[in-house]
Design an enzyme around this catalytic site. Structure first.
Site, PDB file in Angstrom:
ATOM      1  N   GLU A 147       0.842  -1.199   0.000  1.00  0.00           N
ATOM      2  CA  GLU A 147       0.000   0.000   0.000  1.00  0.00           C
ATOM      3  C   GLU A 147       0.879   1.251   0.000  1.00  0.00           C
ATOM      4  OE1 GLU A 147      -3.264  -0.001  -0.110  1.00  0.00           O
ATOM      5  OE2 GLU A 147      -3.717  -2.096   0.342  1.00  0.00           O
ATOM      6  N   TYR A 178       5.117  -3.671 -12.384  1.00  0.00           N
ATOM      7  CA  TYR A 178       4.674  -4.310 -13.620  1.00  0.00           C
ATOM      8  C   TYR A 178       5.456  -3.674 -14.768  1.00  0.00           C
ATOM      9  CZ  TYR A 178       0.797  -5.541 -10.566  1.00  0.00           C
ATOM     10  OH  TYR A 178       0.054  -6.009  -9.520  1.00  0.00           O
ATOM     11  N   SER A 203     -13.896   0.317  -6.674  1.00  0.00           N
ATOM     12  CA  SER A 203     -14.690  -0.333  -5.632  1.00  0.00           C
ATOM     13  C   SER A 203     -14.758   0.545  -4.402  1.00  0.00           C
ATOM     14  CB  SER A 203     -14.068  -1.676  -5.269  1.00  0.00           C
ATOM     15  OG  SER A 203     -12.698  -1.494  -5.013  1.00  0.00           O
ATOM     16  N   TYR A 253      -9.429   5.020 -20.009  1.00  0.00           N
ATOM     17  CA  TYR A 253      -9.683   4.434 -18.692  1.00  0.00           C
ATOM     18  C   TYR A 253      -9.126   5.370 -17.622  1.00  0.00           C
ATOM     19  CZ  TYR A 253      -9.517   1.361 -14.662  1.00  0.00           C
ATOM     20  OH  TYR A 253      -9.689   0.836 -13.407  1.00  0.00           O
ATOM     21  N   LYS A 268      -3.423  -0.205 -11.941  1.00  0.00           N
ATOM     22  CA  LYS A 268      -4.410   0.708 -12.554  1.00  0.00           C
ATOM     23  C   LYS A 268      -3.856   1.303 -13.845  1.00  0.00           C
ATOM     24  CE  LYS A 268      -6.740   1.932  -8.235  1.00  0.00           C
ATOM     25  NZ  LYS A 268      -5.963   1.007  -7.339  1.00  0.00           N
TER      26      LYS A 268
END
Ligand SMILES: *[C@@H]1O[C@H](CO)[C@@H](O)[C@H](O)[C@H]1NC(C)=O
Length: 376
Positions: A147, A178, A203, A253, A268
């Site tokens: 986090e 990534y 979410s 996006y 993301k």
């Protein structure tokens, strides 16, 4: 002087000759045995060559050959199972081709474990669920936390317990991200079919979790452009297997991070890059994004004075295929790898890379004051 050939003299002569003969024979034998030495089987020297005597011969080389023992893999003990997600440890080999450690959650192996992976969010405030003392002197503890600082509970007393840090931060000991991949051979650029303009999978809309910045921006943006939302809050929750197909069907996006921190650029961003969608990013400054991704692969909210200007840019691109296509040019030599989207595989990438790290690194290392490092 008279030469006597008496019987006595003859006897002496015969004896002398006889003895001389024997002596001569002895001499001859001695001589010929020296001369004939080469006929004695030669001293065997072949084995010297076989043993490679030009190098020093070690005891091991002289011993009879045995098949080499496979080197023992270091043990990585998962002290907590992050979020209690169970998964198959064989995935490290299957998905990332990482096979360098013995990964286990069996606490009975604590005293033998080369490294212990400790999930920060699971540590209790009184520290009572940490591994017991004494700690094996060879053992390294890895602080696992993914986090951002905004969402990091500062459990006191653990600042100087660890040897290695594992985080998205580039300056962590084990930095897990990534990464995009460069290829020499040009890729075909195929833009997936689009039937939505701007999407957002979200979410968490509760502002106390540090998402104030992104909610404020979203509330402004939606005045000027339609945002198709998928997530817990809207009733149209995505199934794990729909993540990439739905992502690919959107032109843009909203890759809005929940908080703004250096290097905190998550799946993301990777998701739309891997799906063939243009991310609109909110997070650290553009320059930090460009450390990891080509400048033309994303749109940064800071590129525009306000949300209205951004909305107008996206609406203009919706009508201009040529201009939209330029956001895909970078893909010719760079590509993104899809991240795992199945819920219980969320921590697989981090744990596998910890395994990879301990199989390659044996250096002694202490991580001093992790909070000072993490919160500064
Ligand atoms: C690991 O770190 C602790 C302090 O955090 C230190 O006392 C210990 O010597 C280190 N051990 C190894 C094997 O690196």
């Amino acid at each position: 002087m008279m030469f006597y050939t008496s019987k006595y003299q003859q006897l002496c002569l015969v004896a002398t000759c006889w003895l001389g003969g024997i002596f001569s024979c002895l001499l001859f034998f001695q001589y010929s045995s020296t001369r004939c030495a080469p006929e004695i089987p030669p001293f065997k020297t072949d084995f010297i060559k076989d043993l490679n005597v030009s190098k020093p011969v070690s005891a091991a080389q002289v011993q009879p050959e045995q098949p080499p023992e496979p080197p023992e893999k270091p043990i990585l003990l998962l002290w907590f199972l992050p979020e209690n997600y169970k998964w198959d440890y064989g995935d490290c080999k299957k998905i990332y081709n990482i096979d360098g450690c013995h990964l286990t959650d069996d606490r009975n192996l604590y005293n033998e474990a080369d490294a212990v992976l400790i999930f920060h969010k699971a540590i209790s405030w009184d520290l009572s669920n940490l591994p017991p003392s004494p700690r094996p002197p060879f053992q390294r503890w890895i602080w696992l936390h993914v986090e951002s600082p905004t969402n990091t509970p500062k459990v006191p007393g653990i600042e100087n317990l660890f040897n290695l840090t594992l985080s998205y931060r580039r300056d962590a000991d084990i930095s897990v991200r990534y990464p995009l991949t460069v290829s020499k051979k040009p890729n075909d650029i195929v833009i997936p079919k689009k039937d939505k303009l701007l999407c957002w999978f979200v979410s968490n809309m509760a502002t106390h979790t540090g998402i104030g910045t992104r909610m404020k921006y979203y509330n402004e943006l939606k005045k000027y452009i339609t945002v198709t939302i998928f997530g817990r809050m809207t009733g149209s929750r995505l199934r794990d297997e729909d993540y990439f197909p739905v992502m690919a069907s959107c032109k843009f996006y909203l890759a809005f991070e929940n908080s703004v921190h250096k290097d905190y650029i998550t799946e993301k961003l990777n998701g739309p890059l891997a799906a063939g969608t243009v991310p609109v990013v909110l997070g650290p400054p553009r320059q930090n994004y460009e450390d990891f991704s080509p400048g033309s692969s994303f749109i940064h909210i800071d590129d525009f004075p306000n949300a209205e200007a951004l909305a107008n840019h996206l609406l203009a691109l919706d009508k201009d295929d040529e201009a939209y296509r330029h956001y895909f040019d970078w893909r010719k030599h760079v590509s993104a790898t899809p991240q795992l989207t199945v819920w219980n595989q969320e921590f697989v990438i981090y744990i596998c890379h910890a395994c990879e790290y301990i199989s390659r690194h044996k250096e002694y290392k202490v991580a001093h004051d992790i909070y000072k490092w993490y919160f500064s």
